[in-house]
Design an enzyme around this catalytic site. Sequence first.
Site, PDB file in Angstrom:
ATOM      1  N   GLY A   9      68.930 101.120  77.322  1.00 22.38           N
ATOM      2  CA  GLY A   9      68.430 100.109  78.533  1.00 22.38           C
ATOM      3  C   GLY A   9      69.060  98.972  78.512  1.00 22.38           C
ATOM      4  N   CYS A  10      68.576  97.772  78.766  1.00 18.07           N
ATOM      5  CA  CYS A  10      68.764  96.425  79.073  1.00 18.07           C
ATOM      6  C   CYS A  10      69.593  95.941  77.632  1.00 18.07           C
ATOM      7  CB  CYS A  10      67.981  95.634  79.528  1.00 18.07           C
ATOM      8  SG  CYS A  10      68.333  93.746  79.457  1.00 18.07           S
ATOM      9  N   PHE A  11      70.760  95.514  77.500  1.00 15.59           N
ATOM     10  CA  PHE A  11      71.315  95.120  76.226  1.00 15.59           C
ATOM     11  C   PHE A  11      70.378  93.892  75.599  1.00 15.59           C
ATOM     12  CE2 PHE A  11      75.300  94.005  78.685  1.00 15.59           C
ATOM     13  CZ  PHE A  11      74.909  92.921  79.161  1.00 15.59           C
ATOM     14  N   TRP A  12      69.735  93.105  76.566  1.00 11.32           N
ATOM     15  CA  TRP A  12      69.137  92.132  75.877  1.00 11.32           C
ATOM     16  C   TRP A  12      67.801  92.434  74.898  1.00 11.32           C
ATOM     17  CZ3 TRP A  12      67.862  89.587  81.611  1.00 11.32           C
ATOM     18  CH2 TRP A  12      69.452  89.273  81.921  1.00 11.32           C
ATOM     19  N   CYS A  13      67.200  93.563  75.377  1.00 16.53           N
ATOM     20  CA  CYS A  13      66.089  93.801  74.467  1.00 16.53           C
ATOM     21  C   CYS A  13      66.698  94.658  73.167  1.00 16.53           C
ATOM     22  CB  CYS A  13      65.415  95.033  75.198  1.00 16.53           C
ATOM     23  SG  CYS A  13      64.561  94.426  76.985  1.00 16.53           S
TER      24      CYS A  13
END
Length: 163
Positions: A9-13
Site C-alpha cells: 500500500g502507501c509507502f508512508w505506512c
Amino acid sequence: MQITYFAGGCFWCVEAIFQRIEGVVKLTSGYCNGNTVDPTYQDICTGTTGHAEVVKVEFYELKVSFKTLLNIFFEIHNPTTKNQQGNDRGTQYRSAIFYTNDEQQSQAIDMVNQMSDKIVTQIIKLDVFYPAENYHQNYFNNNSSQPYCQMLIAPKLNKYFNQ
C-alpha cells in the site's frame, strides 16, 4: 547487510513501521519495476506505469532476520486484497515482495504457502528501484500532525506496537 523491498500500500505506512524495528538501518521510499524510467509520484498515481510504491529496507541479518521482516510485513497490511490497501486503490498499491536473492525468494514463497488465507502478494525479483522524491522520505516522522498520518499511520503504529 541485506536489502529487500516491500510494497504494502502507501509507502508512508510501511516506512513508519519498519523505522521502528531494531536491525533495520536504512529505509528509502520509492518505486519498483514498472515501464517508465525515473518516474515521479505524479506518474505513479496514474496507475499506468506498472510501478509499485515500495520501501527499500536495508537491514543487518544478525539483528533482525528476513523471516521476522516478512512476518511484520504480513501483519501490517492486508495481503488478501488485490491492488488495494484501505482507500488506496490501484496497481501502485499492490502487495509485493521484491527480493534480491534466492534465499529471500524461497523464504517468501514458504511463508505465503503456510498461510491459510488466499494471499495475492506478488513475489518478484527486483528489476529496478527509483527513490521517491525527498518529501516522501521519513514522511510520518516529518508530518505526523497531517490528517492522513493521524487517521491512518498513527493508528497502525499504535496497533502494531501496543498489541
